[in-house]
Design a protein around this motif. Structure first.
Motif, PDB file in Angstrom:
ATOM      1  N   PHE A   1       0.843  -1.193   0.000  1.00 27.78           N
ATOM      2  CA  PHE A   1       0.000   0.000   0.000  1.00 27.78           C
ATOM      3  C   PHE A   1       0.879   1.244   0.000  1.00 27.78           C
ATOM      4  CE2 PHE A   1      -2.691  -3.286   1.763  1.00 27.78           C
ATOM      5  CZ  PHE A   1      -3.964  -2.986   1.294  1.00 27.78           C
ATOM      6  N   GLU A   2       0.521   2.205  -0.832  1.00 25.69           N
ATOM      7  CA  GLU A   2       1.212   3.492  -0.854  1.00 25.69           C
ATOM      8  C   GLU A   2       0.183   4.596  -1.059  1.00 25.69           C
ATOM      9  OE1 GLU A   2       4.261   3.481  -3.816  1.00 25.69           O
ATOM     10  OE2 GLU A   2       5.631   2.233  -2.626  1.00 25.69           O
ATOM     11  N   ASP A   3       0.192   5.584  -0.160  1.00 31.16           N
ATOM     12  CA  ASP A   3      -0.711   6.728  -0.259  1.00 31.16           C
ATOM     13  C   ASP A   3      -2.174   6.289  -0.377  1.00 31.16           C
ATOM     14  OD1 ASP A   3       1.503   8.503  -0.231  1.00 31.16           O
ATOM     15  OD2 ASP A   3       1.756   8.239  -2.400  1.00 31.16           O
ATOM     16  N   GLY A   4      -2.515   5.256   0.383  1.00 29.85           N
ATOM     17  CA  GLY A   4      -3.897   4.799   0.425  1.00 29.85           C
ATOM     18  C   GLY A   4      -4.325   3.944  -0.742  1.00 29.85           C
ATOM     19  N   ARG A   5      -3.401   3.553  -1.605  1.00 32.45           N
ATOM     20  CA  ARG A   5      -3.722   2.732  -2.770  1.00 32.45           C
ATOM     21  C   ARG A   5      -2.911   1.447  -2.733  1.00 32.45           C
ATOM     22  NH1 ARG A   5      -6.485   5.625  -6.601  1.00 32.45           N
ATOM     23  NH2 ARG A   5      -6.129   3.956  -8.134  1.00 32.45           N
ATOM     24  N   VAL A   6      -3.479   0.378  -3.305  1.00 36.15           N
ATOM     25  CA  VAL A   6      -2.699  -0.841  -3.506  1.00 36.15           C
ATOM     26  C   VAL A   6      -1.712  -0.575  -4.643  1.00 36.15           C
ATOM     27  CG1 VAL A   6      -2.777  -3.262  -4.182  1.00 36.15           C
ATOM     28  CG2 VAL A   6      -4.547  -2.333  -2.671  1.00 36.15           C
ATOM     29  N   ALA A   7      -0.463  -0.941  -4.419  1.00 38.97           N
ATOM     30  CA  ALA A   7       0.585  -0.630  -5.395  1.00 38.97           C
ATOM     31  C   ALA A   7       1.377  -1.851  -5.828  1.00 38.97           C
ATOM     32  CB  ALA A   7       1.534   0.423  -4.818  1.00 38.97           C
ATOM     33  N   GLY A   8       1.024  -3.048  -5.290  1.00 41.01           N
ATOM     34  CA  GLY A   8       1.761  -4.237  -5.692  1.00 41.01           C
ATOM     35  C   GLY A   8       1.570  -5.370  -4.709  1.00 41.01           C
ATOM     36  N   ILE A   9       2.430  -6.392  -4.840  1.00 43.44           N
ATOM     37  CA  ILE A   9       2.350  -7.589  -4.003  1.00 43.44           C
ATOM     38  C   ILE A   9       3.727  -7.977  -3.519  1.00 43.44           C
ATOM     39  CG2 ILE A   9       0.311  -8.469  -5.212  1.00 43.44           C
ATOM     40  CD1 ILE A   9       2.220 -10.462  -6.662  1.00 43.44           C
ATOM     41  N   ARG A  10       3.755  -8.723  -2.432  1.00 44.10           N
ATOM     42  CA  ARG A  10       4.967  -9.414  -1.993  1.00 44.10           C
ATOM     43  C   ARG A  10       4.606 -10.882  -1.807  1.00 44.10           C
ATOM     44  NH1 ARG A  10       5.315  -4.729   1.442  1.00 44.10           N
ATOM     45  NH2 ARG A  10       6.962  -3.310   0.684  1.00 44.10           N
ATOM     46  N   GLY A  11       5.468 -11.761  -2.298  1.00 41.57           N
ATOM     47  CA  GLY A  11       5.200 -13.186  -2.186  1.00 41.57           C
ATOM     48  C   GLY A  11       6.400 -13.994  -2.606  1.00 41.57           C
ATOM     49  N   SER A  12       6.204 -15.305  -2.671  1.00 44.66           N
ATOM     50  CA  SER A  12       7.326 -16.175  -3.003  1.00 44.66           C
ATOM     51  C   SER A  12       6.826 -17.527  -3.473  1.00 44.66           C
ATOM     52  CB  SER A  12       8.239 -16.374  -1.783  1.00 44.66           C
ATOM     53  OG  SER A  12       7.553 -17.073  -0.761  1.00 44.66           O
ATOM     54  N   VAL A  13       7.695 -18.243  -4.153  1.00 42.31           N
ATOM     55  CA  VAL A  13       7.458 -19.662  -4.405  1.00 42.31           C
ATOM     56  C   VAL A  13       7.854 -20.413  -3.143  1.00 42.31           C
ATOM     57  CG1 VAL A  13       7.821 -19.443  -6.883  1.00 42.31           C
ATOM     58  CG2 VAL A  13       9.763 -19.966  -5.394  1.00 42.31           C
ATOM     59  N   ALA A  14       7.417 -21.655  -3.024  1.00 46.99           N
ATOM     60  CA  ALA A  14       7.678 -22.426  -1.808  1.00 46.99           C
ATOM     61  C   ALA A  14       9.177 -22.494  -1.522  1.00 46.99           C
ATOM     62  CB  ALA A  14       7.105 -23.827  -1.943  1.00 46.99           C
ATOM     63  N   GLY A  15       9.558 -22.054  -0.338  1.00 47.77           N
ATOM     64  CA  GLY A  15      10.954 -22.107   0.058  1.00 47.77           C
ATOM     65  C   GLY A  15      11.817 -21.022  -0.530  1.00 47.77           C
ATOM     66  N   GLY A  16      11.238 -20.149  -1.347  1.00 45.92           N
ATOM     67  CA  GLY A  16      12.020 -19.115  -2.010  1.00 45.92           C
ATOM     68  C   GLY A  16      12.038 -17.804  -1.235  1.00 45.92           C
ATOM     69  N   GLU A  17      12.850 -16.878  -1.718  1.00 44.45           N
ATOM     70  CA  GLU A  17      12.947 -15.571  -1.097  1.00 44.45           C
ATOM     71  C   GLU A  17      11.724 -14.721  -1.446  1.00 44.45           C
ATOM     72  OE1 GLU A  17      16.539 -13.652  -2.181  1.00 44.45           O
ATOM     73  OE2 GLU A  17      17.857 -15.165  -1.266  1.00 44.45           O
ATOM     74  N   LEU A  18      11.399 -13.807  -0.544  1.00 45.92           N
ATOM     75  CA  LEU A  18      10.277 -12.911  -0.763  1.00 45.92           C
ATOM     76  C   LEU A  18      10.578 -12.002  -1.951  1.00 45.92           C
ATOM     77  CD1 LEU A  18       7.553 -12.435   0.729  1.00 45.92           C
ATOM     78  CD2 LEU A  18       8.639 -10.456   1.815  1.00 45.92           C
ATOM     79  N   GLN A  19       9.622 -11.895  -2.859  1.00 40.63           N
ATOM     80  CA  GLN A  19       9.756 -11.044  -4.041  1.00 40.63           C
ATOM     81  C   GLN A  19       8.711  -9.947  -3.989  1.00 40.63           C
ATOM     82  OE1 GLN A  19       9.903 -13.421  -7.738  1.00 40.63           O
ATOM     83  NE2 GLN A  19      10.210 -15.223  -6.443  1.00 40.63           N
ATOM     84  N   GLU A  20       9.082  -8.799  -4.513  1.00 43.04           N
ATOM     85  CA  GLU A  20       8.173  -7.664  -4.562  1.00 43.04           C
ATOM     86  C   GLU A  20       7.929  -7.270  -6.007  1.00 43.04           C
ATOM     87  OE1 GLU A  20       8.632  -4.339  -1.719  1.00 43.04           O
ATOM     88  OE2 GLU A  20       8.799  -3.045  -3.500  1.00 43.04           O
ATOM     89  N   GLU A  21       6.649  -7.132  -6.369  1.00 42.62           N
ATOM     90  CA  GLU A  21       6.278  -6.713  -7.720  1.00 42.62           C
ATOM     91  C   GLU A  21       5.239  -5.612  -7.610  1.00 42.62           C
ATOM     92  OE1 GLU A  21       8.064  -7.720  -9.996  1.00 42.62           O
ATOM     93  OE2 GLU A  21       8.760  -9.741  -9.489  1.00 42.62           O
ATOM     94  N   ARG A  22       5.320  -4.638  -8.532  1.00 45.89           N
ATOM     95  CA  ARG A  22       4.456  -3.466  -8.448  1.00 45.89           C
ATOM     96  C   ARG A  22       3.649  -3.270  -9.724  1.00 45.89           C
ATOM     97  NH1 ARG A  22       5.647   0.506  -4.422  1.00 45.89           N
ATOM     98  NH2 ARG A  22       7.132  -0.357  -2.900  1.00 45.89           N
ATOM     99  N   ALA A  23       2.458  -2.680  -9.544  1.00 48.97           N
ATOM    100  CA  ALA A  23       1.581  -2.359 -10.666  1.00 48.97           C
ATOM    101  C   ALA A  23       0.541  -1.357 -10.174  1.00 48.97           C
ATOM    102  CB  ALA A  23       0.893  -3.608 -11.208  1.00 48.97           C
ATOM    103  N   PRO A  24      -0.021  -0.553 -11.068  1.00 49.25           N
ATOM    104  CA  PRO A  24      -1.069   0.387 -10.651  1.00 49.25           C
ATOM    105  C   PRO A  24      -2.406  -0.277 -10.344  1.00 49.25           C
ATOM    106  CG  PRO A  24      -0.674   0.551 -13.014  1.00 49.25           C
ATOM    107  CD  PRO A  24       0.405  -0.331 -12.459  1.00 49.25           C
ATOM    108  N   ILE A  25      -2.553  -1.547 -10.697  1.00 48.08           N
ATOM    109  CA  ILE A  25      -3.793  -2.269 -10.404  1.00 48.08           C
ATOM    110  C   ILE A  25      -3.457  -3.712 -10.047  1.00 48.08           C
ATOM    111  CG2 ILE A  25      -4.143  -2.676 -12.877  1.00 48.08           C
ATOM    112  CD1 ILE A  25      -6.982  -2.448 -10.305  1.00 48.08           C
TER     113      ILE A  25
END
Length: 399
Positions: free
Chosen positions: A129-153
């Protein structure tokens, strides 16, 4: 940076990703599942859903998998039997009930072929969340490192237990309690067309699917679940015998159950807030109704197309994104209202006096029965089928 991120890659998510990618947008589709994989489903696709697949160029691929064509339907309520089939709808003269291992894989591959990036086995841990809006996701494959990806929707297509919906605190605003549970499995040795048969507070659904197997499902009121669960095999066959004895005999003498029983206590029928700053919901994440009418997959396709169109408007700048998403929810609710109300009415397994009279008249009127199946298939809206002048003619009353 992506133009859109879709969480969930089954019947709503992959089509949204595919359609946006075909319009030149950079799309990421993620799902914690890998494909092919199964999921609890009615499997059934009406003509309007198949017409979407045809428009997307995927119907021939589905038919080529050998899924049996269904060209006759029998719907009954106690002693009332309505049999027939709709005329061709949008050039589609059959329906199909594909296994989800097959259908979902075709959809995922369609998204990839369109240019969307699809990550299987990827679990979303949190939304950004940024400035009251959803701006992306954080997640991972099983056993993997946390990844961050961004999009306007970010689009939640992750089912009725949607992580995205929970993360944005999307509220339900139209809710009708569920009244039933279902057990189903797959049988070899029997062949049949489509049947949806309601008896005394119980129902049997029968339709052919892949690999020469027939899906057989029974439904009962929720209060019967403890007794049923104690001996599913006996109760399953007893319900089939009570409602469709000729088929139950064939099932008992020639049928072989090929898989375990799949139980599901139905979730409630609901609409959920399906848009907000930087997010939207599609499929069961935003709107769900009882599986009795088998409309879930076709609805997922139709409203995936609608959402993709509106998100494209927002990304292209022709309409502010927030306005485009609000229009999506409004249009979805308007289009789905009649089928939602009809489903809620008949999924109690006890028809209202008005619906009972309509069913009784349909049982003796093949032409109106054809219109009834056209409504189920998407060739007529509920408002058109139940129009006062049409009902007056069917019931023999003055208009």
């Amino acid at each position: 940076m992506y133009d859109a991120i879709v969480v969930g890659a089954r019947c709503a998510g992959s089509p949204v990703g595919m359609l946006l990618a075909r319009r030149g947008h950079r799309v990421l589709v993620v799902d914690r599942a890998t494909f092919p994989s199964d999921t609890v489903s009615t499997h059934y696709l009406q003509q309007r859903g198949l017409a979407r697949l045809a428009a997307w160029g995927l119907l021939d691929e589905l038919v080529a998998t050998g899924v049996p064509a269904i060209k006759h339907m029998t719907v009954s309520y106690r002693d009332i039997v309505i049999a027939g089939f709709a005329d061709s709808i949008n050039g589609i003269d059959a329906t199909y009930a594909p296994r989800r291992t097959v259908l979902d894989t075709i959809l995922v591959n369609g998204a990839r072929a369109a240019g969307a990036e699809v990550r299987e086995g990827f679990s979303v841990r949190e939304l950004i969340f940024e400035d009251g809006r959803v701006a992306g996701i954080r997640g991972s494959v099983a056993g993997g490192e946390l990844q961050e990806e961004r999009a306007p929707i970010v689009i939640g297509a992750d089912g009725r237990n949607s992580f995205v919906a929970d993360a944005v605190s999307a509220q339900r605003y139209r809710e009708v309690p569920a009244e039933c549970f279902i057990y189903y499995s797959y049988f070899s040795g029997v062949r049949t067309d489509f049947h949806s048969r309601i008896g005394e507070r119980e129902q049997v659904g029968i339709w052919p699917t892949h690999d020469d197997r027939t899906l057989v499902a029974v439904m009962r009121k929720t209060e019967a679940l403890p007794e049923f669960r104690a001996d599913p095999e006996t109760h399953f066959h007893a319900i089939a015998k009570a409602i469709v004895p000729e088929f139950a005999e064939e099932l008992a003498t020639h049928g072989k159950r090929e898989e375990r029983f799949y139980p599901m206590r139905y979730p409630d029928n609901y609409y959920r807030e399906s848009h907000g700053p930087g997010w939207a919901l599609v499929g069961d994440a935003g709107y769900h109704k009882d599986p009795l009418t088998g409309l879930g997959i076709s609805d997922a396709f139709e409203y995936a197309q609608l959402l993709a169109d509106r998100v494209h408007d927002g990304l292209a700048g022709t309409t502010p994104m927030d306005e485009a998403l609000a229009a999506y929810q409004r249009e979805r609710d308007e289009k789905s209202h009649s089928s939602f109300e009809f489903t809620c009415a008949i999924s109690t397994l006890e028809l209202t006096p008005q619906l009972h009279a309509v069913f009784r008249a349909l049982g003796g009127n093949p032409e109106y029965a054809k219109d009834f199946f056209a409504m189920i298939g998407g060739g007529l809206t509920g408002e058109e089928f139940f129009a006062p002048e049409r009902m007056a003619k069917l019931l023999g009353a003055p208009a």
